[in-house]
Design a protein around this motif. Structure first.
Motif, mmCIF file in Angstrom:
data_model
loop_
_atom_site.group_PDB
_atom_site.id
_atom_site.type_symbol
_atom_site.label_atom_id
_atom_site.label_comp_id
_atom_site.label_asym_id
_atom_site.label_seq_id
_atom_site.Cartn_x
_atom_site.Cartn_y
_atom_site.Cartn_z
ATOM 1 N N SER A 55 0.854 -1.178 0.000
ATOM 2 C CA SER A 55 0.000 0.000 0.000
ATOM 3 C C SER A 55 0.896 1.236 0.000
ATOM 4 C CB SER A 55 -0.887 -0.030 1.247
ATOM 5 O OG SER A 55 -1.680 1.112 1.312
ATOM 6 N N TRP A 56 0.528 2.251 -0.784
ATOM 7 C CA TRP A 56 1.323 3.467 -0.839
ATOM 8 C C TRP A 56 0.449 4.641 -1.254
ATOM 9 C CZ3 TRP A 56 0.799 -0.023 -4.621
ATOM 10 C CH2 TRP A 56 0.697 0.402 -5.941
ATOM 11 N N ARG A 57 0.895 5.835 -0.887
ATOM 12 C CA ARG A 57 0.205 7.077 -1.255
ATOM 13 C C ARG A 57 0.877 7.623 -2.508
ATOM 14 N NH1 ARG A 57 -2.833 11.170 2.524
ATOM 15 N NH2 ARG A 57 -3.565 12.439 0.826
ATOM 16 N N THR A 58 0.069 8.000 -3.498
ATOM 17 C CA THR A 58 0.595 8.493 -4.763
ATOM 18 C C THR A 58 -0.481 9.332 -5.439
ATOM 19 O OG1 THR A 58 1.712 7.809 -6.815
ATOM 20 C CG2 THR A 58 -0.094 6.406 -6.059
ATOM 21 N N SER A 59 -0.367 9.531 -6.720
ATOM 22 C CA SER A 59 -1.381 10.240 -7.504
ATOM 23 C C SER A 59 -1.656 9.461 -8.773
ATOM 24 C CB SER A 59 -0.896 11.642 -7.884
ATOM 25 O OG SER A 59 -0.742 12.447 -6.739
ATOM 26 N N ILE A 60 -2.877 9.598 -9.274
ATOM 27 C CA ILE A 60 -3.200 9.100 -10.604
ATOM 28 C C ILE A 60 -3.208 10.310 -11.531
ATOM 29 C CG2 ILE A 60 -4.409 7.012 -9.883
ATOM 30 C CD1 ILE A 60 -7.062 8.519 -10.152
ATOM 31 N N PHE A 61 -2.936 10.070 -12.820
ATOM 32 C CA PHE A 61 -2.800 11.155 -13.781
ATOM 33 C C PHE A 61 -3.645 10.875 -15.020
ATOM 34 C CE2 PHE A 61 1.065 10.716 -11.364
ATOM 35 C CZ PHE A 61 1.339 12.017 -10.971
ATOM 36 N N PRO A 62 -4.229 11.927 -15.625
ATOM 37 C CA PRO A 62 -4.958 11.703 -16.868
ATOM 38 C C PRO A 62 -3.977 11.392 -18.004
ATOM 39 C CG PRO A 62 -4.924 14.043 -16.321
ATOM 40 C CD PRO A 62 -4.261 13.317 -15.187
ATOM 41 N N ALA A 64 -4.123 11.280 -21.983
ATOM 42 C CA ALA A 64 -4.949 11.617 -23.143
ATOM 43 C C ALA A 64 -4.969 10.491 -24.168
ATOM 44 C CB ALA A 64 -4.441 12.899 -23.783
ATOM 45 N N GLU A 65 -3.864 9.800 -24.329
ATOM 46 C CA GLU A 65 -3.786 8.714 -25.310
ATOM 47 C C GLU A 65 -4.774 7.591 -24.987
ATOM 48 O OE1 GLU A 65 -0.511 5.383 -26.537
ATOM 49 O OE2 GLU A 65 0.211 7.435 -26.266
ATOM 50 N N ARG A 66 -4.942 7.294 -23.721
ATOM 51 C CA ARG A 66 -5.848 6.222 -23.293
ATOM 52 C C ARG A 66 -7.222 6.740 -22.876
ATOM 53 N NH1 ARG A 66 -0.933 4.466 -22.481
ATOM 54 N NH2 ARG A 66 -0.482 2.275 -22.816
ATOM 55 N N SER A 67 -7.379 8.051 -22.794
ATOM 56 C CA SER A 67 -8.618 8.668 -22.292
ATOM 57 C C SER A 67 -8.994 8.082 -20.939
ATOM 58 C CB SER A 67 -9.765 8.482 -23.288
ATOM 59 O OG SER A 67 -9.471 9.139 -24.486
ATOM 60 N N ALA A 68 -7.988 7.931 -20.093
ATOM 61 C CA ALA A 68 -8.194 7.331 -18.770
ATOM 62 C C ALA A 68 -7.143 7.873 -17.814
ATOM 63 C CB ALA A 68 -8.078 5.813 -18.853
ATOM 64 N N TYR A 69 -7.426 7.728 -16.524
ATOM 65 C CA TYR A 69 -6.409 8.008 -15.520
ATOM 66 C C TYR A 69 -5.503 6.792 -15.413
ATOM 67 C CZ TYR A 69 -8.423 12.329 -13.801
ATOM 68 O OH TYR A 69 -8.849 13.628 -13.688
ATOM 69 N N VAL A 70 -4.233 7.040 -15.091
ATOM 70 C CA VAL A 70 -3.272 5.952 -14.938
ATOM 71 C C VAL A 70 -2.609 6.022 -13.568
ATOM 72 C CG1 VAL A 70 -2.848 5.698 -17.412
ATOM 73 C CG2 VAL A 70 -1.406 7.244 -16.082
ATOM 74 N N LEU A 71 -2.310 4.846 -13.041
ATOM 75 C CA LEU A 71 -1.656 4.702 -11.737
ATOM 76 C C LEU A 71 -0.227 4.228 -11.962
ATOM 77 C CD1 LEU A 71 -1.674 4.309 -8.575
ATOM 78 C CD2 LEU A 71 -2.416 1.956 -9.062
ATOM 79 N N PRO A 72 0.774 5.006 -11.521
ATOM 80 C CA PRO A 72 2.155 4.528 -11.632
ATOM 81 C C PRO A 72 2.417 3.415 -10.616
ATOM 82 C CG PRO A 72 2.088 6.684 -10.558
ATOM 83 C CD PRO A 72 0.683 6.341 -10.938
ATOM 84 N N LEU A 73 3.131 2.384 -11.054
ATOM 85 C CA LEU A 73 3.497 1.271 -10.168
ATOM 86 C C LEU A 73 4.968 1.412 -9.792
ATOM 87 C CD1 LEU A 73 1.753 -1.672 -12.035
ATOM 88 C CD2 LEU A 73 0.985 -0.521 -9.945
ATOM 89 N N LYS A 74 5.219 1.696 -8.529
ATOM 90 C CA LYS A 74 6.592 1.853 -8.049
ATOM 91 C C LYS A 74 7.367 0.553 -8.224
ATOM 92 C CE LYS A 74 6.846 3.411 -3.902
ATOM 93 N NZ LYS A 74 6.713 3.919 -2.536
ATOM 94 N N ARG A 75 8.648 0.692 -8.484
ATOM 95 C CA ARG A 75 9.520 -0.477 -8.644
ATOM 96 C C ARG A 75 9.463 -1.372 -7.409
ATOM 97 N NH1 ARG A 75 14.443 -0.885 -11.735
ATOM 98 N NH2 ARG A 75 14.157 1.339 -12.019
ATOM 99 N N SER A 76 9.487 -0.768 -6.213
ATOM 100 C CA SER A 76 9.464 -1.565 -4.979
ATOM 101 C C SER A 76 8.177 -2.387 -4.875
ATOM 102 C CB SER A 76 9.628 -0.671 -3.750
ATOM 103 O OG SER A 76 8.584 0.276 -3.678
ATOM 104 N N VAL A 77 7.070 -1.848 -5.339
ATOM 105 C CA VAL A 77 5.797 -2.577 -5.322
ATOM 106 C C VAL A 77 5.841 -3.708 -6.348
ATOM 107 C CG1 VAL A 77 3.326 -2.412 -5.820
ATOM 108 C CG2 VAL A 77 4.462 -0.619 -4.478
ATOM 109 N N ARG A 78 6.342 -3.415 -7.547
ATOM 110 C CA ARG A 78 6.426 -4.465 -8.579
ATOM 111 C C ARG A 78 7.286 -5.632 -8.101
ATOM 112 N NH1 ARG A 78 8.206 -0.345 -11.790
ATOM 113 N NH2 ARG A 78 9.881 -1.654 -12.595
ATOM 114 N N ILE A 79 8.388 -5.321 -7.423
ATOM 115 C CA ILE A 79 9.270 -6.380 -6.916
ATOM 116 C C ILE A 79 8.582 -7.140 -5.779
ATOM 117 C CG2 ILE A 79 11.427 -6.816 -5.671
ATOM 118 C CD1 ILE A 79 12.616 -4.456 -7.351
#
Length: 98
Positions: A55-62, A64-79
């Motif tokens: 679990s982590w605090r972050t931001s989602i961003f619009p 335009a290419e996907r017409s959606a908000y996107v959530l960045p996945l931190k490297r530490s979370v992916r690992i």
């Protein structure tokens, strides 16, 4: 507002680094756009994200290419969660309105 969804991981290649994201479903992205809130840089919306036991605090961003908000996945979370470069993840988001 708390939401849950499953989405594929995608890679965005920057100048020297690769960044990994998941896109919110379009209906959910539409709902996020409707939330009244003060403007933030790049249209960012503050969230608490959870994938697996991470679990982590972050931001989602619009995105335009996907017409959606996107959530960045931190490297530490992916690992920590064993997320493959092109895997699918279940996400829980707490979306803050301020």
């Amino acid at each position: 507002m708390i939401v849950e969804f499953t989405a594929p991981v995608f890679r965005w290649e920057a100048r020297s680094d690769d960044w990994y994201f998941v896109a919110l479903p379009s209906e959910l992205s539409d709902d996020v756009r409707e939330i009244p809130r003060p403007p933030r840089g790049f249209g960012a919306v503050a969230v608490r994200a959870q994938v697996g036991s991470s679990s982590w605090r972050t931001s989602i961003f619009p995105d335009a290419e996907r017409s959606a908000y996107v959530l960045p996945l931190k490297r530490s979370v992916r690992i920590a969660e064993g997320i493959a470069d092109e895997g699918v993840v279940a996400v829980r988001l707490e979306i803050f309105d301020s």
